[in-house]
Enzyme design. Structure first.
Site, short mmCIF file in Angstrom:
data_model
loop_
_atom_site.label_atom_id
_atom_site.label_comp_id
_atom_site.label_asym_id
_atom_site.label_seq_id
_atom_site.Cartn_x
_atom_site.Cartn_y
_atom_site.Cartn_z
CB THR A 129 -14.43 11.83 -20.56
OG1 THR A 129 -13.71 12.05 -19.37
CG2 THR A 129 -14.13 12.95 -21.52
CG ASP B 22 -15.20 11.67 -12.86
OD1 ASP B 22 -14.80 12.66 -13.48
OD2 ASP B 22 -14.44 10.73 -12.50
CB SER B 23 -15.10 6.12 -13.71
OG SER B 23 -13.76 6.48 -13.91
CB SER B 24 -13.08 9.62 -9.48
OG SER B 24 -12.13 9.81 -10.50
CG ASP C 122 -10.12 9.05 -14.35
OD1 ASP C 122 -9.40 9.11 -15.37
OD2 ASP C 122 -10.57 10.06 -13.77
CD GLN D 174 6.73 -0.34 -5.44
OE1 GLN D 174 7.52 0.47 -5.91
NE2 GLN D 174 6.61 -0.55 -4.14
CB CYS D 175 7.90 -4.17 -12.37
SG CYS D 175 9.49 -3.87 -11.61
#
Ligand code: ASP
Length: 339
Positions: free
Chosen positions: A12, A56-58, A89, A274-275
């Protein structure tokens, strides 16, 4: 005079809205420079390398990480530090990957970007870019202040392999709850010296390869044997398993059997939680003891980004799954805390 290499990959920070589609697309570096005349006033020589195709970093990939590592290697002796302009991202993946690829790093590699394009009136890009350069050139008594791969964003400097993007709409896009920030910028730029890794005297070794033969198994109550079987029996060598709490999973026999079968066939399964805060403690609960018994690797408090890129890195280094498992559980670049 100091010398900094800025590597522009896209993101961006250097985007503009396409007149036809109105979607944000990357622009070239000269257009970025026009927006930051302050760069001329820095007491430092700035060299720029812009990727031929800015992205775009995706669209980031292990192949591009290899090119980034190669660029750092070929300019390493010449410059004092590096600033990598990158989309936010996947910045934490790239910063983690580079931290593993650059063994014995003794110079700053500072990733930054922004949430608003540099041409926007309220942009966060200028502060991020200017302070990232300040950090990349910072020395005290001739000693580099931050010889690490880091992310600088919204007044904070994070260890790259400890950070993750947690907010897509605030300027404060990154967090690193399992490790302290390495520096904060305000009126003064304050470094947390005791939290910054110090290099030894060994020369830089650059590992450009990554093995992307991995899969991710994210658990949820009700996950079916069919889904787990598809993932653990897929044609990969490593599986990053996102578990509950301090590393817990269901104790259903079918689940343990599927995991054991995969491990016995030579796959490495890495347990991370997942924490976002805290660590995996295999054996603390009955619901993780069986994982330890069958040889699941403990990912401790690694971020998802660090676990994925470290597994790719180690699979490329070692054929023997026991070696991969051993190094997964070892702190190699400050990415985990063995508890
Ligand atoms: N989509 C953008 C990218 O990652 C977002 C950003 O730069 O912040 O390239």
């Amino acid at each position: 005079m100091c010398q900094i290499l800025i590597i522009y990959t896209g993101g961006t920070i250097g985007m503009m809205s396409d007149p036809k589609t109105k979607a944000l697309v990357p622009i070239n570096f000269d257009q970025i420079m026009e927006n930051v005349p302050e760069l001329e006033r820095l007491n430092c020589r700035i060299k720029v390398h812009s990727f031929d195709e800015v992205i775009d970093s995706s669209n980031m990939s292990p192949e591009i990480w290899g090119r980034l590592a190669g660029l750092i290697e070929s300019n390493y002796d010449e410059v004092d530090g590096f600033v990598v302009l990158h989309g936010s991202d996947t910045m934490a993946f790239s910063a983690s990957a580079l931290s593993f690829m650059l063994e014995n790093l003794a110079k700053p590699v500072i990733f930054t970007g922004s949430q608003l394009p540099i041409s926007a009136i309220r942009t966060d890009a200028k502060e991020n870019l200017m302070t990232a350069i300040e950090i990349a050139k910072a020395k005290k008594n001739d000693k580099v202040r931050v010889p690490e791969v880091c992310i600088y964003f919204d007044y904070k400097l994070f260890r790259g392999n400890r950070a993750f993007k947690y907010n897509s709409s605030k300027f404060e896009a990154f967090r690193s709850p399992n490790y302290p920030v390495l520096a904060e910028s305000g009126v003064h730029l304050r470094f947390s010296i005791n939290d910054i890794r110090q290099p030894g005297d060994d020369p830089l070794i650059v590992h450009k390869g990554m093995q992307n033969d991995i899969a991710v198994l994210k658990l949820y109550p009700g996950i079916s044997p069919k889904v787990v079987e598809t993932i653990v029996n897929s044609d990969v060598r490593g599986i990053v398993m996102e578990t509950f709490g301090s590393g817990n999973t269901t104790t259903d026999q079918w689940f343990t059997d599927l995991l054991k079968g995969a491990i016995d066939s030579g796959k490495v399964i890495v347990d991370i939680s997942q924490c976002k805060v805290g660590t995996v403690e295999l054996g603390r609960y009955e619901t993780s003891k069986q994982l330890k018994d069958i040889g699941v690797a403990n990912g401790y408090d690694m971020t998802f980004e660090a676990a994925v890129t470290k597994t790719m890195y180690l699979l490329n280094m070692f054929d023997d799954p026991n070696e991969v498992r051993r190094w997964i559980e070892t702190d190699i670049r400050g990415e985990l805390t063995v508890s």
